[in-house]
Design a protein around this motif. Sequence first.
Motif, PDB file in Angstrom:
ATOM      1  N   LEU A   1       1.991   1.670  -3.686  1.00  0.00           N
ATOM      2  CA  LEU A   1       1.018   1.452  -4.772  1.00  0.00           C
ATOM      3  C   LEU A   1       0.582   2.752  -5.455  1.00  0.00           C
ATOM      4  O   LEU A   1       0.450   2.816  -6.679  1.00  0.00           O
ATOM      5  CB  LEU A   1      -0.197   0.701  -4.216  1.00  0.00           C
ATOM      6  N   ARG A   2       0.367   3.759  -4.647  1.00  0.00           N
ATOM      7  CA  ARG A   2      -0.145   5.006  -5.212  1.00  0.00           C
ATOM      8  C   ARG A   2       0.791   5.560  -6.283  1.00  0.00           C
ATOM      9  O   ARG A   2       0.370   5.976  -7.355  1.00  0.00           O
ATOM     10  CB  ARG A   2      -0.328   6.025  -4.091  1.00  0.00           C
TER      11      ARG A   2
ATOM     12  N   GLU B   1      -6.317  -7.186  -9.874  1.00  0.00           N
ATOM     13  CA  GLU B   1      -6.887  -5.875  -9.558  1.00  0.00           C
ATOM     14  C   GLU B   1      -6.119  -4.726 -10.197  1.00  0.00           C
ATOM     15  O   GLU B   1      -6.717  -3.752 -10.638  1.00  0.00           O
ATOM     16  CB  GLU B   1      -6.940  -5.700  -8.029  1.00  0.00           C
ATOM     17  N   ILE B   2      -4.798  -4.831 -10.271  1.00  0.00           N
ATOM     18  CA  ILE B   2      -4.038  -3.653 -10.717  1.00  0.00           C
ATOM     19  C   ILE B   2      -3.274  -3.879 -12.023  1.00  0.00           C
ATOM     20  O   ILE B   2      -2.505  -3.030 -12.442  1.00  0.00           O
ATOM     21  CB  ILE B   2      -3.074  -3.154  -9.616  1.00  0.00           C
TER      22      ILE B   2
ATOM     23  N   ARG C   1       1.572   4.409 -13.776  1.00  0.00           N
ATOM     24  CA  ARG C   1       0.968   3.364 -14.616  1.00  0.00           C
ATOM     25  C   ARG C   1       1.991   2.324 -15.032  1.00  0.00           C
ATOM     26  O   ARG C   1       1.962   1.764 -16.123  1.00  0.00           O
ATOM     27  CB  ARG C   1       0.244   3.967 -15.831  1.00  0.00           C
TER      28      ARG C   1
ATOM     29  N   TYR D   1      -7.238   7.650  -6.201  1.00  0.00           N
ATOM     30  CA  TYR D   1      -6.219   7.229  -5.231  1.00  0.00           C
ATOM     31  C   TYR D   1      -4.849   7.765  -5.637  1.00  0.00           C
ATOM     32  O   TYR D   1      -4.090   8.291  -4.816  1.00  0.00           O
ATOM     33  CB  TYR D   1      -6.238   5.704  -5.174  1.00  0.00           C
ATOM     34  N   ALA D   2      -4.542   7.638  -6.933  1.00  0.00           N
ATOM     35  CA  ALA D   2      -3.226   8.077  -7.401  1.00  0.00           C
ATOM     36  C   ALA D   2      -3.089   9.594  -7.399  1.00  0.00           C
ATOM     37  O   ALA D   2      -2.002  10.126  -7.241  1.00  0.00           O
ATOM     38  CB  ALA D   2      -2.967   7.529  -8.807  1.00  0.00           C
ATOM     39  N   ARG D   3      -4.226  10.302  -7.539  1.00  0.00           N
ATOM     40  CA  ARG D   3      -4.151  11.776  -7.688  1.00  0.00           C
ATOM     41  C   ARG D   3      -4.826  12.517  -6.537  1.00  0.00           C
ATOM     42  O   ARG D   3      -5.212  13.654  -6.672  1.00  0.00           O
ATOM     43  CB  ARG D   3      -4.849  12.188  -8.998  1.00  0.00           C
TER      44      ARG D   3
ATOM     45  N   ARG E   1      -4.342  -3.586 -14.869  1.00  0.00           N
ATOM     46  CA  ARG E   1      -4.686  -2.566 -15.866  1.00  0.00           C
ATOM     47  C   ARG E   1      -3.891  -1.275 -15.699  1.00  0.00           C
ATOM     48  O   ARG E   1      -3.975  -0.386 -16.531  1.00  0.00           O
ATOM     49  CB  ARG E   1      -6.180  -2.283 -15.832  1.00  0.00           C
ATOM     50  N   TYR E   2      -3.139  -1.169 -14.620  1.00  0.00           N
ATOM     51  CA  TYR E   2      -2.265   0.008 -14.453  1.00  0.00           C
ATOM     52  C   TYR E   2      -0.821  -0.311 -14.832  1.00  0.00           C
ATOM     53  O   TYR E   2       0.084   0.448 -14.500  1.00  0.00           O
ATOM     54  CB  TYR E   2      -2.340   0.509 -13.004  1.00  0.00           C
TER      55      TYR E   2
ATOM     56  N   TYR F   1      -9.063   3.922  -8.244  1.00  0.00           N
ATOM     57  CA  TYR F   1      -7.598   3.922  -8.374  1.00  0.00           C
ATOM     58  C   TYR F   1      -7.096   5.235  -8.967  1.00  0.00           C
ATOM     59  O   TYR F   1      -6.045   5.741  -8.575  1.00  0.00           O
ATOM     60  CB  TYR F   1      -7.140   2.726  -9.206  1.00  0.00           C
TER      61      TYR F   1
ATOM     62  N   GLN G   1       0.829  -1.203   0.000  1.00  0.00           N
ATOM     63  CA  GLN G   1       0.000   0.000   0.000  1.00  0.00           C
ATOM     64  C   GLN G   1       0.871   1.263   0.000  1.00  0.00           C
ATOM     65  O   GLN G   1       0.507   2.271  -0.592  1.00  0.00           O
ATOM     66  CB  GLN G   1      -0.923  -0.015   1.216  1.00  0.00           C
TER      67      GLN G   1
ATOM     68  N   GLN H   1     -14.052   0.783  -9.611  1.00  0.00           N
ATOM     69  CA  GLN H   1     -12.693   0.434  -9.143  1.00  0.00           C
ATOM     70  C   GLN H   1     -11.647   1.241  -9.900  1.00  0.00           C
ATOM     71  O   GLN H   1     -10.686   1.733  -9.313  1.00  0.00           O
ATOM     72  CB  GLN H   1     -12.439  -1.055  -9.364  1.00  0.00           C
ATOM     73  N   ASP H   2     -11.852   1.367 -11.211  1.00  0.00           N
ATOM     74  CA  ASP H   2     -10.916   2.168 -12.015  1.00  0.00           C
ATOM     75  C   ASP H   2     -10.884   3.605 -11.524  1.00  0.00           C
ATOM     76  O   ASP H   2      -9.822   4.207 -11.368  1.00  0.00           O
ATOM     77  CB  ASP H   2     -11.336   2.160 -13.490  1.00  0.00           C
TER      78      ASP H   2
ATOM     79  N   VAL I   1       0.551   3.404  -9.443  1.00  0.00           N
ATOM     80  CA  VAL I   1      -0.678   3.643 -10.206  1.00  0.00           C
ATOM     81  C   VAL I   1      -0.537   4.945 -10.989  1.00  0.00           C
ATOM     82  O   VAL I   1      -0.930   5.046 -12.151  1.00  0.00           O
ATOM     83  CB  VAL I   1      -1.908   3.672  -9.275  1.00  0.00           C
ATOM     84  N   LYS I   2       0.052   5.921 -10.321  1.00  0.00           N
ATOM     85  CA  LYS I   2       0.245   7.215 -10.979  1.00  0.00           C
ATOM     86  C   LYS I   2       1.184   7.086 -12.185  1.00  0.00           C
ATOM     87  O   LYS I   2       0.933   7.664 -13.237  1.00  0.00           O
ATOM     88  CB  LYS I   2       0.830   8.190  -9.962  1.00  0.00           C
TER      89      LYS I   2
ATOM     90  N   LEU J   1      -4.218  -9.404  -6.331  1.00  0.00           N
ATOM     91  CA  LEU J   1      -3.710  -8.060  -6.623  1.00  0.00           C
ATOM     92  C   LEU J   1      -3.304  -7.933  -8.097  1.00  0.00           C
ATOM     93  O   LEU J   1      -3.503  -6.886  -8.717  1.00  0.00           O
ATOM     94  CB  LEU J   1      -2.536  -7.731  -5.693  1.00  0.00           C
TER      95      LEU J   1
END
Lengths: 247, 573
Positions: free
Chosen positions: A128-129, A174-175, A135, B455-457, A177-178, B452, A125, B448-449, A132-133, A171
């Motif tokens: 992760l942020r 879930e992620i 990608r 969450y990122a921004r 796609r990023y 996220y 966690q 969910q998209d 994701v940012k 996980l």
Amino acid sequence: MTKLCEGHIALVTGGSKGLGRAIAVTLAREGAHVGFNWTKSEAEAKETLAEIEAHGVRGFSFRTSVLDKQGLAAAVKEMEAAVGTVDVLVNNAGVSDVVPLALMDEEDWDRVMDTNVKGTFLATQAVLRGMVKLRRGRILNIGSLAGVKMMQAPVHYCTAKAAIKGFTEALAKEIGRYGITVNNLAPGVLESGVSVNLPKGRLEDYLRHTALGRLGTFQEVAEMAAFLVSDRASYVNGATILVDGAV
Amino acid sequence: MDCVSCITPTRQDRPHTFFHHERAACPTCRETHEGRVVLRGESPVRLLLCPSCGPSEEILPGTAKDYVDRFLARGEVPEGFEGEIEFKETTSTCPGCLSLLPAKVVIREGRVYFKKNCAACGPSEALVSEDARYYVRAYAFARAGTEPLKFATKVEHGCPTDCGTCNDHEQHTCLPIIEVTDHCNLECPICIVDNQYSNHIDLDTFTRMIDTLVVNEGQCESVALSGGEPTSHPQILDLVRIASRPEIGRVVVITNGIRLGKDRAFAKALKESGAYVGLQLDGFTADTHEKIRGRDLVKEKEAALATLRELQIPTQIIFVATRGVNDDQIGKVVELFLSEDHFLSLNFQPAAYTGHGGGLFGHDPLDRLTIPGVVRRVDEQTGGKLKVEDFFPLPCSHPQCVSLTYLLRLEDGTFLPFSRFVDFTKHGSLLRSSATLPATPEMEQTLQDVLYDVYARQDEIERGPEILAALKRTLKVMFPDRPMTQKESLLIGEQQAKSIFLHHYMDRHDFDLERLRKCCHHYPQTDGRIMPACGFNMFHRGAAKGPGTVTPSWGKKPWVKENGTTRLSIVGS
């Protein structure tokens, strides 16, 4: 040939010694800036940091537990300010002790589950942020053969390592796609680490059932870890990769 | 409880995305007709129905994306340009004789107009959008429609003669509106129907209409009971009961609220029936009501609002917005809507000048309210609480028909438009013809998209952590670890977000056959047809220019006159 991890920024939990150190130093050898956390031995942490920096990359050493959310957040923030967003996480921190279930205290159970499972959750966690940012990202969880196959190993340890497999697969779904991959690297019995206390009979039993007829090394696992967090492993996702000499 | 979504057949998407209409020559006889341009996979394709030679299709040059880009570029007005740009062509109606005729869609001074020339009545112009940029860009939101399980009519003569819905129609019935009576307790100067004061629908006929809907659609998220004034139907509660089937998510009674305000026993029974209320509320002053509804209704509306509040009846507010009459009260209705939990959606309808009253209502077709004008007033009159940029075209219907915004309920009870934290070009599935968020697998993935993304921004987005908390709550309650009925999931979805819709029904000035092609608000008829709303109002009801408007030879009213009395024509008769 360019190095495997050139341009990446990695955080290895429990990275001051053992398998964690081997992975941290190998990632540094492959060009990544590497940070790691530790809780017990400052001397070991210093040695690891020096080995990382000897490869000409930036190293970061954090005295914080994987159960300390704030400590992890501060570590990630410091690395981000210094070298950029952490895009590789190796969830290596783990503990075990040999206790039969009949005699296992609740505290024993909690200690193993907390460090191995909750620590993986909290460290993930924490990074992760940023991933994701960006990608993109690589999360590599260090599981165990004991979380995949029936082995004579402590029940709480096997439970925790099986949980890591579930964590990895859910996980990854879930992620994905990023552009973030999540994998589970599951070593068999290694020459050192949690296996050092195995009774002789059980060790011999393991060796009999291993195709290569020997124990593995930290470095052999670390080499696979470096590949799995590299760009070259871009289509490996949600996988459990056994490094066990074929049991 | 049974999971309704598991036992009902799933509707399929159309094999293409309907994009727009354009005229083209039949490849056989070379006669020019209006065709459909659709995006099929990577290719733009023009479909044509020639009355003499039948259907044909032609693959157009380039990719679908190229086609759309070129199309949108036609609507770009160079900086400082002061003339008129011809954006496209379509088919509209002559405001004089109601004949279908070609219309040039032109952009002038930032607005969009139809220019027509009727051989019998001469030239005419009509304003269709107060914001050309919005109008042009709305086309980028076009998305494939969905087919009903069964079409109600066959393609024989083309659109709109075959209404409906035939298998050339580009969208299934999102919202069926059943007119259950032609009696009313008001004579509204803006009325878009044509009450004959002759019939209350009988229960058997109504049951057959609902059966037809379920056969054709499988499931309906909502069914609206309209009129006339539906609460004047002596068996309105029986009608609600009949429509309250597992295949139908919610039954909405569209009412002026007069009976609700004065008949407590009825209001309680309606609440107990599980029906929702669509409350006509066009303003707050005697003057407004007199001009739009024919008399001062301030006390009646206050009484209705008090009843709805007290009984917590889930309510949709419907506000018909008319330039110069009530457009100064748009902000006030938004504030009212946001202030009470039982208000689920707010539907602004820029006035359509059609019907018994509306066909004669004083207006200037060149200076009227359109969707962008209402949105601008929402922004101005709420002090920016809701902004112009918060509203997006709804791709479910034709993008020019409806604009909407969803408002997420934050933990402190306030609401924040989704547009403040969602990129709708990426998460288009959030834009649906639905008052609330549906608990579908597609929605779960989208939320969910979005979660996220936020969450990122979260540090860059206004109220980021609060949005995350609300999204987490929404995901948890909408997608629990157990099956839910459609009704149950609707109820839960309603508690997570509110919606504001702007739906511009068409009249003889701005009628656009292209929009009708993808209409998803339909009037089910007693004869089994399911009529796209504006097609019915223009060509079948017989009141497009007020009472006694002559209908075309193919126009068929929902009622029949026999031996001097009027009755509804019956399914199968």
